[in-house]
Enzyme design. Sequence first.
Site, PDB file in Angstrom:
ATOM      1  CD  GLU A  16      -3.114  -0.806   2.198  1.00 13.87           C
ATOM      2  OE1 GLU A  16      -3.052   0.174   2.972  1.00 13.87           O
ATOM      3  OE2 GLU A  16      -3.953  -1.705   2.330  1.00 13.87           O
ATOM      4  CD  GLU A  45      -3.313  -5.745   4.000  1.00 12.78           C
ATOM      5  OE1 GLU A  45      -4.113  -4.912   4.484  1.00 12.78           O
ATOM      6  OE2 GLU A  45      -2.079  -5.619   4.069  1.00 12.78           O
TER       7      GLU A  45
END
Length: 458
Positions: free
Chosen positions: A177, A365
């Site tokens: 991320e 995720e």
Amino acid sequence: MNPGELADLAALGPDFTWGVATAAFQIEGSPTADGKGPSIWDTFTHQRDRHGRTPVKDGSTADVATDSYRRYAEDIALVKALGFGAYRFSLSWPRIMPAGIRPVNRRGLDHYARVVDACLEAGVEPWVTLFHWDLPQALEDRGGWTARDTVHRYCDYVTVVAEALGDRVDHWMLFNEPLNIVISGHVTGAMAPGRRSLPAYFAALHHVNLATGLGSRALRAADPDATVGTTHYLSPPIGSGPGPLARVAERAADAVLNRAFLEPLLGLGYPWRESPLLLGVRPFIRDGDTTDAVADLDFLGVQYYTRLRAPFLPIPGLWTVPRFGGAEHGHELTSLGWEIIPEGLGLALDAVHAYGAFRRIVVTEGGASFPEQLVSGRVHDHRRIDYYARHLAQVAAARARGVPVDGYFAWSLLDNFEWAEGLTPRFGLVHVDFETQARTIKDSGYWFAEQLGGSAHP
């Protein structure tokens, strides 16, 4: 199950990868063990302002977390018991290179060799994330991701790790991320290193993108057989107002939140037209960078929890900081106030697939935190089961319409240290008593185990 839920996980097919994820700083504890150096998160979580306040909402630290540096074998046994075939975990750069540069701390590297070996012995495939936010503090002191030199230090770190573990690790992720590294770490200051600066944002954005491209080639040079990926938080950004002006804000937000991270990796550069804000990156771009930022990837990891909302400002490209939460249409909320919008995952998968450039997509995720209690040895987290069932239905639908998504990693194996939120939010399939470190499988964990052929039973 309701019509929008996936009751039978086998419907995703025998070639689908089922995994569960963690991150080093969130679970390991042992912040100085075996020669580990400090990371920016060690520094950030121990800061105090002049009123004695910490940037962590509940005042906790990750000094112990789930003690997984010492309990990794127990945790890998849980992965196996829950029926998952893959375990995504990250390496701590300052454990391996305490100053962020050579020499290598052999004790830290040997620890991760033992973790990998424990996975393989349990029949669990290790999926390794090379950088999950815990930059060595020594590199931050030299500018961190605002300094171009960190790109080269990262590539050297990648080389060291791949040469050491590449004979046993097949799947690698370069970054976790970058959105949070760049925006939360360098604009809002909500996460480490806590910077609040537009120039820092522009520099970090470009340098992380450049490190992804160059890092992918460093990884392949060290481990030619590697399966290389990286992960991005992707979301349909929604403006808070109606009408055409809000649509302008949404396009600008999409450019800044999604496209500014994806498109440089594909050789498309930055989407200046949709967000003039991104023109601030130009001073940091050197000759050859557009080519160097192109990443040689086998898969893209898509991460999604909720949509990001970008409230409208009247000048295109200038918008208030994106945020989670704030249901507009009666959506259910998690304990962190995040809207539960499963269809957002489907939209994110479609947006990635539309590039026609990623031959493989993995949801690396997804998960939710809810208020819950351990009562008589059980945690009845039926809302989490519903969350997964509804999001996995979106994955199944995406596969049915031709999106090459072939894996899903639940976040998280354990209740853990949730960054600036501290120990209060609980995302785990396994409950952790942070006083005793006792692990207790939740009903959601048993739900996965029942369908994936795990040995865990209530």
